[in-house]
Design a protein around this motif. Structure first.
Motif, PDB file in Angstrom:
ATOM      1  N   GLU A 142      -2.344   1.210   3.823  1.00  0.00           N
ATOM      2  CA  GLU A 142      -2.284   2.658   3.658  1.00  0.00           C
ATOM      3  C   GLU A 142      -0.828   3.100   3.550  1.00  0.00           C
ATOM      4  N   ASP A 143      -0.638   4.320   3.047  1.00  0.00           N
ATOM      5  CA  ASP A 143       0.681   4.954   2.972  1.00  0.00           C
ATOM      6  C   ASP A 143       1.737   4.090   2.284  1.00  0.00           C
ATOM      7  N   PRO A 144       1.420   3.463   1.156  1.00  0.00           N
ATOM      8  CA  PRO A 144       2.383   2.548   0.541  1.00  0.00           C
ATOM      9  C   PRO A 144       3.615   3.275   0.013  1.00  0.00           C
ATOM     10  N   LEU A 145       4.735   2.588   0.097  1.00  0.00           N
ATOM     11  CA  LEU A 145       5.985   3.069  -0.485  1.00  0.00           C
ATOM     12  C   LEU A 145       6.581   1.923  -1.274  1.00  0.00           C
ATOM     13  N   PHE A 146       6.476   2.013  -2.609  1.00  0.00           N
ATOM     14  CA  PHE A 146       6.957   0.950  -3.479  1.00  0.00           C
ATOM     15  C   PHE A 146       8.124   1.490  -4.290  1.00  0.00           C
ATOM     16  N   LEU A 147       9.274   0.845  -4.169  1.00  0.00           N
ATOM     17  CA  LEU A 147      10.477   1.250  -4.886  1.00  0.00           C
ATOM     18  C   LEU A 147      10.968   0.096  -5.745  1.00  0.00           C
ATOM     19  N   THR A 148      11.588   0.442  -6.863  1.00  0.00           N
ATOM     20  CA  THR A 148      12.264  -0.560  -7.671  1.00  0.00           C
ATOM     21  C   THR A 148      13.738  -0.188  -7.772  1.00  0.00           C
ATOM     22  N   MET A 149      14.581  -1.210  -7.923  1.00  0.00           N
ATOM     23  CA  MET A 149      16.026  -1.006  -7.921  1.00  0.00           C
ATOM     24  C   MET A 149      16.647  -1.804  -9.059  1.00  0.00           C
TER      25      MET A 149
END
Length: 394
Positions: A197-204
């Motif tokens: 739940e509550d995923p936080l996916f970032l790309t850099m």
């Protein structure tokens, strides 16, 4: 699901805190921002999906939850730990009604007084209890949940398992020509499928602006197409079914990386390795940061900011790793790593002269004999070629 024994352990800790500090009640404030809602869940096992709310603990009484009135239709999402759920017309009114059950209201502790409790709620409390002292209990509450129980650590282990499966899926599908968004959608799918739940996916990635200046960008995945020589750096944070966060970040490429890309990746890997060696009971977070900086410097690189933080039912918990070394923060200077602490380490490196950056993260549990990494994936720079996954050597 956490057990009632775990609930009672936490409630007893809150009662003890109230006794030590002379609180007639303690309010744990929350809103649906990922870094500000975990306190309410820690007390009640209620996962706030929208707006704001608070948990209230009066010593000797079961905890109460006060939630925005327009969430009354979400009663099916209520957790079993708490029977007293309140959905008032205004949250301030609800807090007042709950506090009236206390034998006296002369000194109220508030975790989140400075950053979470709303101004109108503060004013409602001061008007209803004009002679009461409202005390910032944020640091007290941070200390209370700094050391994790066995059940809490099991919660981190389940979310770490979910992230490992997400990364395994990334290694299956990543290729030149795929977009960040395509990768992100698969990561989200796998995470949700396994109970995350509550995923936080970032790309850099590192790039050049139109004016020629170098910069490193991070944010939600977009339509950027990955090229053969690109380094895809992702950071994924998620909670498992018990509500506990872990973080995982790796660097992935396709063609043979150049010397500077390898150097930055090696520096990040060395920094995380130094942190793992230093994360021992009795060590200060400042010493962990210094060890990370020294390891990174040995590869001719520099860290851009603090390198980690405690993690648990909130994605950002106390203490932070390195804030008292590289900038001012809420650390008091006398923090000590303890057995049962859970720490995310994520050095961020930028080399503008050579147009490269480096970032990885791992989550650790501090045990008597040292720090245990939760991910089963090696902390390394990955290369995908000919359908096979290789670890890039220095």
């Amino acid at each position: 699901m956490p057990t009632l024994a775990e609930r009672d352990r936490r409630w007893n800790q809150l009662d003890d805190l109230c006794k030590r500090q002379g609180f007639d009640a303690i309010i744990i404030s929350g809103n649906d921002y990922r870094g500000h809602k975990g306190g309410v869940r820690w007390v009640s096992d209620y996962n706030m999906h929208h707006r704001s709310g608070h948990a209230v603990k009066i010593p000797g009484r079961p905890a109460s939850v006060v939630i925005s009135g327009n969430l009354a239709g979400a009663r099916a999402r209520q957790a079993d730990w708490v029977e007293d759920y309140n959905f008032p017309g205004s949250i301030g009114e609800g807090l007042i009604e709950v506090l009236k059950a206390a034998p006296k209201v002369e000194r109220i502790g508030i975790a989140g007084l400075g950053q979470i409790l709303k101004v109108d709620e503060y004013l409602a409390l001061t008007q209803a209890f004009p002679n009461a002292e409202l005390v910032d209990a944020t640091h007290d509450f941070d200390l209370l949940r700094q050391v994790k129980s066995a059940e809490e650590i099991a919660g981190l282990e389940e979310s770490a398992y979910i992230l490992d499966q997400c990364f395994s899926r990334l290694l299956e599908i990543a290729r030149p020509g795929i977009t960040e968004r395509e990768i992100g959608s698969e990561m989200y799918r796998v995470g949700h499928q396994l109970g995350g739940e509550d995923p936080l996916f970032l790309t850099m990635y590192h790039d050049t602006l139109r004016d020629g200046n170098q910069y490193s960008s991070f944010g939600p995945p977009r339509g950027r197409v990955l090229g053969t020589h690109d380094v895809h750096t992702f950071s994924f944070e998620i909670t498992g079914p018990m509500g506990y966060w872990t973080e995982l970040s790796r660097m992935v490429t396709f063609a043979k990386p150049n010397a500077d890309q390898k150097r930055l990746a090696a520096a990040v890997t060395a920094g995380i390795g130094a942190a793992q060696e230093t994360l021992n009971p009795g060590t200060s977070p400042a010493d962990v940061q210094r060890a990370i900086i020294a390891a990174i410097a040995s590869h001719g690189a520099t860290s851009t900011y603090w390198s980690g933080h405690s993690i648990g039912i909130d994605v950002l918990e106390y203490p932070w790793i390195g804030l008292d070394v590289v900038e001012d923060d809420t650390n008091t200077g006398d923090e000590v790593i303890a057995e049962g602490n859970t720490i995310a380490i994520h050095p961020m490196l930028i080399d503008e002269d050579h147009g490269v950056s480096g970032y990885m993260s791992d989550t650790f549990v501090v045990e008597a004999e040292g720090a245990r990494k939760l991910s089963e994936h090696p902390t390394a720079f990955y290369r995908i070629s000919k359908g096979e996954v290789h670890v890039v050597e220095d």
